[in-house]
Design a protein around this motif. Sequence first.
Motif, mmCIF file in Angstrom:
data_model
loop_
_atom_site.group_PDB
_atom_site.id
_atom_site.type_symbol
_atom_site.label_atom_id
_atom_site.label_comp_id
_atom_site.label_asym_id
_atom_site.label_seq_id
_atom_site.Cartn_x
_atom_site.Cartn_y
_atom_site.Cartn_z
ATOM 1 N N LEU A 114 0.819 -1.207 0.000
ATOM 2 C CA LEU A 114 0.000 0.000 0.000
ATOM 3 C C LEU A 114 0.851 1.255 0.000
ATOM 4 O O LEU A 114 0.521 2.251 -0.629
ATOM 5 N N GLU A 115 2.020 1.198 0.699
ATOM 6 C CA GLU A 115 2.868 2.383 0.760
ATOM 7 C C GLU A 115 3.488 2.717 -0.585
ATOM 8 O O GLU A 115 3.898 3.856 -0.821
ATOM 9 N N GLU A 116 3.570 1.739 -1.534
ATOM 10 C CA GLU A 116 4.128 1.991 -2.850
ATOM 11 C C GLU A 116 3.044 2.335 -3.860
ATOM 12 O O GLU A 116 3.342 2.644 -5.004
ATOM 13 N N ASN A 117 1.801 2.248 -3.471
ATOM 14 C CA ASN A 117 0.702 2.499 -4.391
ATOM 15 C C ASN A 117 0.340 3.974 -4.354
ATOM 16 O O ASN A 117 -0.109 4.499 -3.332
ATOM 17 N N GLN A 118 0.554 4.646 -5.444
ATOM 18 C CA GLN A 118 0.309 6.081 -5.494
ATOM 19 C C GLN A 118 -1.174 6.423 -5.362
ATOM 20 O O GLN A 118 -1.527 7.498 -4.880
ATOM 21 N N GLN A 119 -2.069 5.537 -5.747
ATOM 22 C CA GLN A 119 -3.497 5.813 -5.702
ATOM 23 C C GLN A 119 -4.094 5.539 -4.317
ATOM 24 O O GLN A 119 -5.247 5.874 -4.069
ATOM 25 N N GLY A 120 -3.316 4.948 -3.415
ATOM 26 C CA GLY A 120 -3.810 4.687 -2.086
ATOM 27 C C GLY A 120 -4.822 3.569 -2.007
ATOM 28 O O GLY A 120 -5.565 3.478 -1.018
ATOM 29 N N GLU A 121 -4.905 2.700 -2.999
ATOM 30 C CA GLU A 121 -5.833 1.579 -2.991
ATOM 31 C C GLU A 121 -5.056 0.275 -2.890
ATOM 32 O O GLU A 121 -3.922 0.170 -3.342
ATOM 33 N N CYS A 122 -5.678 -0.716 -2.309
ATOM 34 C CA CYS A 122 -5.052 -2.036 -2.191
ATOM 35 C C CYS A 122 -6.048 -3.068 -2.677
ATOM 36 O O CYS A 122 -7.005 -3.425 -1.974
ATOM 37 N N GLY A 123 -5.825 -3.552 -3.910
ATOM 38 C CA GLY A 123 -6.728 -4.528 -4.495
ATOM 39 C C GLY A 123 -6.621 -5.882 -3.833
ATOM 40 O O GLY A 123 -5.572 -6.269 -3.323
ATOM 41 N N SER A 124 -7.696 -6.614 -3.856
ATOM 42 C CA SER A 124 -7.744 -7.914 -3.207
ATOM 43 C C SER A 124 -6.958 -8.955 -3.990
ATOM 44 O O SER A 124 -6.988 -8.990 -5.219
ATOM 45 N N CYS A 125 -6.260 -9.816 -3.260
ATOM 46 C CA CYS A 125 -5.571 -10.965 -3.843
ATOM 47 C C CYS A 125 -6.369 -12.246 -3.630
ATOM 48 O O CYS A 125 -5.868 -13.347 -3.897
ATOM 49 N N TYR A 126 -7.567 -12.114 -3.105
ATOM 50 C CA TYR A 126 -8.515 -13.217 -2.947
ATOM 51 C C TYR A 126 -7.954 -14.361 -2.102
ATOM 52 O O TYR A 126 -8.214 -15.535 -2.357
ATOM 53 N N GLY A 127 -7.166 -13.984 -1.097
ATOM 54 C CA GLY A 127 -6.638 -14.977 -0.172
ATOM 55 C C GLY A 127 -5.376 -15.667 -0.625
ATOM 56 O O GLY A 127 -4.823 -16.480 0.123
ATOM 57 N N ALA A 128 -4.898 -15.370 -1.811
ATOM 58 C CA ALA A 128 -3.679 -16.023 -2.301
ATOM 59 C C ALA A 128 -2.440 -15.511 -1.584
ATOM 60 O O ALA A 128 -1.455 -16.242 -1.450
ATOM 61 N N LEU A 129 -2.456 -14.248 -1.108
ATOM 62 C CA LEU A 129 -1.337 -13.652 -0.397
ATOM 63 C C LEU A 129 -1.859 -12.981 0.876
ATOM 64 O O LEU A 129 -3.007 -12.517 0.915
ATOM 65 N N PRO A 130 -1.047 -12.887 1.920
ATOM 66 C CA PRO A 130 -1.487 -12.218 3.154
ATOM 67 C C PRO A 130 -1.646 -10.710 2.928
ATOM 68 O O PRO A 130 -0.757 -10.070 2.363
ATOM 69 N N GLN A 131 -2.771 -10.180 3.376
ATOM 70 C CA GLN A 131 -3.063 -8.760 3.185
ATOM 71 C C GLN A 131 -3.541 -8.097 4.475
ATOM 72 O O GLN A 131 -4.111 -7.009 4.430
#
Length: 410
Positions: free
Chosen positions: A141-158
Amino acid sequence: MSYPRPKLISLDAFAKTVEDARIKTTSGGIITLVCCLVALMLIRNEYIDYTTIVTLPELVVDRDINKQLDINMDISFLNLPCDLVSVDLFDETGDLKLDVINSGLEKYRLVKRDRRPPLEILDDQPALKRDLSLSEVCKGLEENQQGECGSCYGALPQDKNQFCCNSCAAVRRAYAQANWQFFDGENIEQCEKEGYVSKLRERINGKEGCRVKGTAKINRVAGTMDFAPGASMTKDGRHVHDLSLYQKYEDSFNFDHIIHHLSFGNTPTFTAKGVSESIAPLDGHQFLEHKKAHINNYYLKIVSTRFESLDGKHKVDTNQFSVITHDRPLAGGKDDDHKHTLHARGGVPSVAFHFDISPLKIINREKYAKTWSGFVLGVVSSIAGVLMVGALLDRSVFAAQQAMKGKKDL
């Protein structure tokens, strides 16, 4: 009054006869003409041999074994869309390069047109980009300029927003990291929004193919370049692929392919006769068996080669290789053509090139077949041999004529 004889007369090996003692015959004249013609032919052959350029090979230890080797390839997969083609490279050093597209290789869509035979209806379309690595697509999230964090649908820890899947490529790579089946991205918001699902289905229904061409680099050790469907992953210490989409369409995909070109290193502008075929022996090779669950293996033995021109101004380093082809069904079992051969079971449908690099090097130097001294010696030997044989033949014919004449006089 007598004069003293010179001392060298006793050493004369070429004794002469007086002109009055010589007898000239018709048979002798014929033999003389034949000897002249034969001598001229032999001299001509000696000259042709003297001016002929040959390539002399020399075997030495390859001192460039630590340098990387270029693979030049141009391969068409007639029944496999570019979205499914994954190119991986791994060798005995432990190096593993997943999906080396855009590392020298590029994909081109092959679109089939109506009313033409399948092998003549392939057109190149704009190149497709490779799948990015996990670190490139699943940004925090800190590298995302738009401030959004899309879902990985459980494939990765979020839970702490350490991974964000903001694109279809990110979700696909996350699924591969988790060893999950991705299929065609249906019901995944990022893929539906980007139009990935509709484009992929359009290409599948259009029975598109894929052409992979370019140049990649490998280490000079034994290794494998593998063309397989789906994203690459590592599972239980094994290199596997996501076959979910490949297996979903039972009648749509297979690894029929045409090898337009495959070589290693530079292509020389001059080569010895018969050697150029060993630089690219697989050019034009086709596998069109329409088998879906099938593995195609090419075992290559590569030898570094240098060509040096006659004047020494042109030196080209390239590589020759020999190849053994082998294919088998994933189900294993007995071979259809060889009843006593039993194939192994398992594997991933693919086309794999297994290469083995020789530590030796062949140096091919262009030279004349004969030196000047060899040419002169050959001419003198030819003339002397013809004259000696002619003299013996003439004596035999003359002796026979004299014997026949003596019998008539009796």
